[in-house]
Write an enzyme that holds these catalytic residues in place. Sequence first.
Site, PDB file in Angstrom:
ATOM      1  N   LYS A 115      34.050 -36.296  -0.883  1.00  0.00           N
ATOM      2  CA  LYS A 115      34.933 -36.668  -2.006  1.00  0.00           C
ATOM      3  C   LYS A 115      35.424 -35.437  -2.766  1.00  0.00           C
ATOM      4  CE  LYS A 115      31.597 -39.122  -3.619  1.00  0.00           C
ATOM      5  NZ  LYS A 115      30.646 -39.071  -2.478  1.00  0.00           N
ATOM      6  N   VAL A 135      38.782 -31.937  10.003  1.00  0.00           N
ATOM      7  CA  VAL A 135      38.354 -31.359  11.284  1.00  0.00           C
ATOM      8  C   VAL A 135      37.624 -30.026  11.063  1.00  0.00           C
ATOM      9  CG1 VAL A 135      40.069 -32.542  12.700  1.00  0.00           C
ATOM     10  CG2 VAL A 135      40.662 -30.347  11.669  1.00  0.00           C
ATOM     11  N   GLN A 178      29.239 -40.576  -5.889  1.00  0.00           N
ATOM     12  CA  GLN A 178      28.418 -41.553  -5.161  1.00  0.00           C
ATOM     13  C   GLN A 178      29.281 -42.409  -4.217  1.00  0.00           C
ATOM     14  OE1 GLN A 178      27.528 -41.316  -8.886  1.00  0.00           O
ATOM     15  NE2 GLN A 178      26.423 -39.613  -8.024  1.00  0.00           N
ATOM     16  N   ASP A 223      28.266 -38.310  -0.218  1.00  0.00           N
ATOM     17  CA  ASP A 223      28.405 -37.096   0.588  1.00  0.00           C
ATOM     18  C   ASP A 223      29.410 -37.240   1.727  1.00  0.00           C
ATOM     19  OD1 ASP A 223      26.407 -36.028  -1.041  1.00  0.00           O
ATOM     20  OD2 ASP A 223      24.831 -36.770   0.282  1.00  0.00           O
ATOM     21  N   GLU A 224      30.444 -38.036   1.499  1.00  0.00           N
ATOM     22  CA  GLU A 224      31.457 -38.251   2.532  1.00  0.00           C
ATOM     23  C   GLU A 224      32.517 -37.141   2.522  1.00  0.00           C
ATOM     24  OE1 GLU A 224      30.872 -40.339   0.016  1.00  0.00           O
ATOM     25  OE2 GLU A 224      30.162 -42.257   0.796  1.00  0.00           O
ATOM     26  N   GLY A 234      26.755 -34.010  -5.758  1.00  0.00           N
ATOM     27  CA  GLY A 234      26.963 -32.630  -5.328  1.00  0.00           C
ATOM     28  C   GLY A 234      28.241 -32.626  -4.515  1.00  0.00           C
ATOM     29  N   HIS A 235      29.278 -32.001  -5.033  1.00  0.00           N
ATOM     30  CA  HIS A 235      30.587 -32.023  -4.366  1.00  0.00           C
ATOM     31  C   HIS A 235      30.932 -30.613  -3.888  1.00  0.00           C
ATOM     32  CE1 HIS A 235      31.967 -35.941  -6.559  1.00  0.00           C
ATOM     33  NE2 HIS A 235      30.858 -36.083  -5.873  1.00  0.00           N
ATOM     34  N   THR A 236      31.170 -30.492  -2.594  1.00  0.00           N
ATOM     35  CA  THR A 236      31.443 -29.181  -2.013  1.00  0.00           C
ATOM     36  C   THR A 236      32.930 -29.021  -1.744  1.00  0.00           C
ATOM     37  OG1 THR A 236      29.422 -29.615  -0.782  1.00  0.00           O
ATOM     38  CG2 THR A 236      30.623 -27.616  -0.182  1.00  0.00           C
ATOM     39  N   THR A 242      23.426 -31.260  -1.108  1.00  0.00           N
ATOM     40  CA  THR A 242      23.967 -30.220  -1.991  1.00  0.00           C
ATOM     41  C   THR A 242      23.166 -30.176  -3.291  1.00  0.00           C
ATOM     42  OG1 THR A 242      26.091 -31.085  -1.224  1.00  0.00           O
ATOM     43  CG2 THR A 242      26.192 -29.368  -2.871  1.00  0.00           C
ATOM     44  N   GLY A 244      18.814 -30.495  -1.624  1.00  0.00           N
ATOM     45  CA  GLY A 244      18.445 -29.785  -0.394  1.00  0.00           C
ATOM     46  C   GLY A 244      17.709 -30.668   0.607  1.00  0.00           C
ATOM     47  N   ARG A 287      19.380 -35.040   5.146  1.00  0.00           N
ATOM     48  CA  ARG A 287      19.966 -36.386   5.057  1.00  0.00           C
ATOM     49  C   ARG A 287      19.614 -37.186   6.312  1.00  0.00           C
ATOM     50  NH1 ARG A 287      25.646 -33.714   3.207  1.00  0.00           N
ATOM     51  NH2 ARG A 287      25.155 -33.369   1.014  1.00  0.00           N
TER      52      ARG A 287
HETATM   53  P1  GDP Z   1      30.779 -35.388  -1.559  1.00  0.00           P
HETATM   54  O1  GDP Z   1      29.526 -35.574  -2.316  1.00  0.00           O
HETATM   55  O2  GDP Z   1      31.386 -36.680  -1.109  1.00  0.00           O
HETATM   56  O3  GDP Z   1      31.782 -34.522  -2.266  1.00  0.00           O
HETATM   57  O4  GDP Z   1      30.375 -34.614  -0.220  1.00  0.00           O
HETATM   58  P2  GDP Z   1      29.391 -33.338  -0.098  1.00  0.00           P
HETATM   59  O5  GDP Z   1      30.148 -32.129  -0.500  1.00  0.00           O
HETATM   60  O6  GDP Z   1      28.098 -33.620  -0.749  1.00  0.00           O
HETATM   61  O7  GDP Z   1      29.078 -33.363   1.457  1.00  0.00           O
HETATM   62  C1  GDP Z   1      30.080 -33.226   2.405  1.00  0.00           C
HETATM   63  C2  GDP Z   1      29.714 -32.029   3.295  1.00  0.00           C
HETATM   64  O8  GDP Z   1      30.500 -32.057   4.460  1.00  0.00           O
HETATM   65  C3  GDP Z   1      30.024 -30.696   2.623  1.00  0.00           C
HETATM   66  O9  GDP Z   1      29.119 -29.746   3.080  1.00  0.00           O
HETATM   67  C4  GDP Z   1      31.433 -30.389   3.123  1.00  0.00           C
HETATM   68  O10 GDP Z   1      31.731 -29.000   3.117  1.00  0.00           O
HETATM   69  C5  GDP Z   1      31.347 -30.906   4.536  1.00  0.00           C
HETATM   70  N1  GDP Z   1      32.608 -31.412   5.095  1.00  0.00           N
HETATM   71  C6  GDP Z   1      33.512 -32.237   4.521  1.00  0.00           C
HETATM   72  N2  GDP Z   1      34.475 -32.571   5.404  1.00  0.00           N
HETATM   73  C7  GDP Z   1      34.158 -31.953   6.567  1.00  0.00           C
HETATM   74  C8  GDP Z   1      34.755 -31.946   7.869  1.00  0.00           C
HETATM   75  O11 GDP Z   1      35.788 -32.579   8.138  1.00  0.00           O
HETATM   76  N3  GDP Z   1      34.112 -31.187   8.808  1.00  0.00           N
HETATM   77  C9  GDP Z   1      32.987 -30.481   8.555  1.00  0.00           C
HETATM   78  N4  GDP Z   1      32.430 -29.780   9.538  1.00  0.00           N
HETATM   79  N5  GDP Z   1      32.412 -30.469   7.347  1.00  0.00           N
HETATM   80  C10 GDP Z   1      32.989 -31.203   6.374  1.00  0.00           C
HETATM   81  P1  IMO Z   2      27.728 -37.631  -4.247  1.00  0.00           P
HETATM   82  O1  IMO Z   2      28.713 -37.797  -5.369  1.00  0.00           O
HETATM   83  C1  IMO Z   2      24.234 -39.009  -2.052  1.00  0.00           C
HETATM   84  C2  IMO Z   2      21.347 -41.457  -4.244  1.00  0.00           C
HETATM   85  C3  IMO Z   2      19.977 -40.806  -4.355  1.00  0.00           C
HETATM   86  C4  IMO Z   2      19.084 -42.038  -4.349  1.00  0.00           C
HETATM   87  C5  IMO Z   2      19.907 -43.031  -5.166  1.00  0.00           C
HETATM   88  C6  IMO Z   2      19.503 -43.111  -6.630  1.00  0.00           C
HETATM   89  O2  IMO Z   2      27.370 -36.213  -3.956  1.00  0.00           O
HETATM   90  O3  IMO Z   2      28.143 -38.401  -3.047  1.00  0.00           O
HETATM   91  P2  IMO Z   2      19.870 -41.468  -8.695  1.00  0.00           P
HETATM   92  O4  IMO Z   2      19.373 -40.063  -8.915  1.00  0.00           O
HETATM   93  O5  IMO Z   2      21.344 -41.610  -8.770  1.00  0.00           O
HETATM   94  O6  IMO Z   2      19.153 -42.467  -9.554  1.00  0.00           O
HETATM   95  O7  IMO Z   2      19.419 -41.795  -7.177  1.00  0.00           O
HETATM   96  O8  IMO Z   2      21.262 -42.606  -5.075  1.00  0.00           O
HETATM   97  N1  IMO Z   2      22.478 -40.626  -4.712  1.00  0.00           N
HETATM   98  C7  IMO Z   2      23.289 -39.937  -3.903  1.00  0.00           C
HETATM   99  N2  IMO Z   2      23.251 -39.759  -2.575  1.00  0.00           N
HETATM  100  N3  IMO Z   2      25.248 -38.484  -2.769  1.00  0.00           N
HETATM  101  C8  IMO Z   2      25.323 -38.686  -4.099  1.00  0.00           C
HETATM  102  O9  IMO Z   2      26.371 -38.271  -4.836  1.00  0.00           O
HETATM  103  C9  IMO Z   2      24.297 -39.410  -4.729  1.00  0.00           C
HETATM  104  N4  IMO Z   2      24.052 -39.768  -6.006  1.00  0.00           N
HETATM  105  C10 IMO Z   2      22.944 -40.526  -5.981  1.00  0.00           C
HETATM  106  O10 IMO Z   2      19.723 -39.967  -3.262  1.00  0.00           O
HETATM  107  O11 IMO Z   2      18.981 -42.557  -3.048  1.00  0.00           O
HETATM  108 MG    MG Z   3      27.557 -34.934  -2.331  1.00  0.00          MG
END
Ligand code: GDP
Ligand code: IMO
Ligand code: MG
Length: 417
Positions: free
Chosen positions: A15, A405, A219, A12-13, A39-41, A294, A297, A300
């Site tokens: 990506k 940002v 991940q 959830d960084e 879950g990629h947003t 994402t 729900g 985190r």
């Molecule tokens: P991923 O799994 O690495 O693709 O990341 P996620 O989409 O699960 O979670 C990242 C969350 O941070 C999402 O809700 C993005 O819209 C949000 N996000 C990403 N970069 C930024 C940022 O620079 N600022 C803010 N406020 N939100 C961000």
């Molecule tokens: P993205 O691509 C955050 C975590 C789960 C759990 C562990 C094992 O959105 O960054 P699993 O269902 O894979 O066997 O769960 O890994 N986990 C994630 N946490 N973002 C993810 O993907 C994740 N994919 C798995 O929460 O701790």
């Molecule tokens: Mg994610």
Amino acid sequence: MIKEIVGIQWGDEGKGRASHYESKTASVVVRATGGNNAGHTVVANGKKYAMHLLPSAIIRDEVKSVIGPGVVIDPDVLISEIKTMQEAGIKINPQKLFISGKAHIIMPHHKRLDALYEEMKSSKIGTTGRGIGPCYAEKCDRTNLRMYDLISGNLTAQKIKESIKKANMLLENEQFDENEIYNLCMKWKEELGKYICDIQPILMEAHRNGKNIVIEGAQALYLDIDHGDYPFVTSSNPNASGTASGAGIGPTLIDEVIGIIKAYCSRVGEGPFPTEQNNEVGDEIRELGHEYGTTTGRPRRCGWLDLVMVKEAAFVNGLTSLCVNHMDTIGKLKEIKVCTAYKYNGQEIDYVPMNREECEPVYKTFEGGWDVTNIKKYNDLPTAAKKYIEFIEDYTGVKVKYIGVGADEERTIIKGE
Ligand code: GDP
Ligand code: IMO
Ligand code: MG
């Protein structure tokens, strides 16, 4: 150019956001590992899209979106994700979406086993419950079905029978019916068959013609089955090598490995988190960054940026640059901490040891209180924010290329421009 996007913390960084941004100039984007645990947003053109299996580039008509061999696919989830995207006006057709026949299928019994294994454990992992672990396990057992099996012509009542028989041996009180599963497979074939293919020609042709390819990791390193906090990990190798392998591209062909971090840390599920702020600071970070999963729900867990992890990840992944997201979020705090070492066995160390539960973080404190939301150029950032970014570079030895940002991809600063 072939660029790879990988997560450096616990997922959830951002990506998805980075992959979509990079895909502006790409001809192909490949999702390479994991399944719908991801879950990629993406926030673009004033809209927010949440993707679980589709590559983030699906939003762009001119880019080929590939789901690679390293991905595990829950076909029902993919079918409904395709529908949702189509309803949002995104075109999806067999000239744009390509699913590797080598990708494995998450079967209904995998989801059931995932839940049962969690119930059974005294120390739970907190999986997403999507059947990821049991599916990868069955892949390694060599009894699982692949997407290719749906279209191979001899779908394979026999394969289904064997796979179900094994599941039924594990499940005492509930039994899966092979005819029902067969019918399900026929439905999946009908809906997804047209997208299933050999993906190597697409990647090899793009590479031969000098086109840009983006590999979209899922991940993160510390959820990696080999390099993460085992057993609190996922069941694949989301490090840069595993991600390249999941796409089917060799390491020497990759030009850039971009590590994505947030300016703080978050984690869903259980497992060690030395810089976790299980207090008001953590609550504040969660609310400022809208840190709710994402995929599930779940709120985190939140805490300070841990640079010990990032430095180690730079080596394990061979990072060429970093992208630091959520600089807008963390800047709202007056004081920000960053972990620069662990106290461990009476020593200070700067790597992640096997039993990280026993580590106590050593912090450096930074001045926060910056507002960066409307800034477009690095030089216009407040001095305190620049200090933060430059410390990350000095400590890790990796240059920061992108700074987030705001959630909208327009709110990306390219350092050096
Ligand atoms: P991923 O799994 O690495 O693709 O990341 P996620 O989409 O699960 O979670 C990242 C969350 O941070 C999402 O809700 C993005 O819209 C949000 N996000 C990403 N970069 C930024 C940022 O620079 N600022 C803010 N406020 N939100 C961000
Ligand atoms: P993205 O691509 C955050 C975590 C789960 C759990 C562990 C094992 O959105 O960054 P699993 O269902 O894979 O066997 O769960 O890994 N986990 C994630 N946490 N973002 C993810 O993907 C994740 N994919 C798995 O929460 O701790
Ligand atoms: Mg994610």
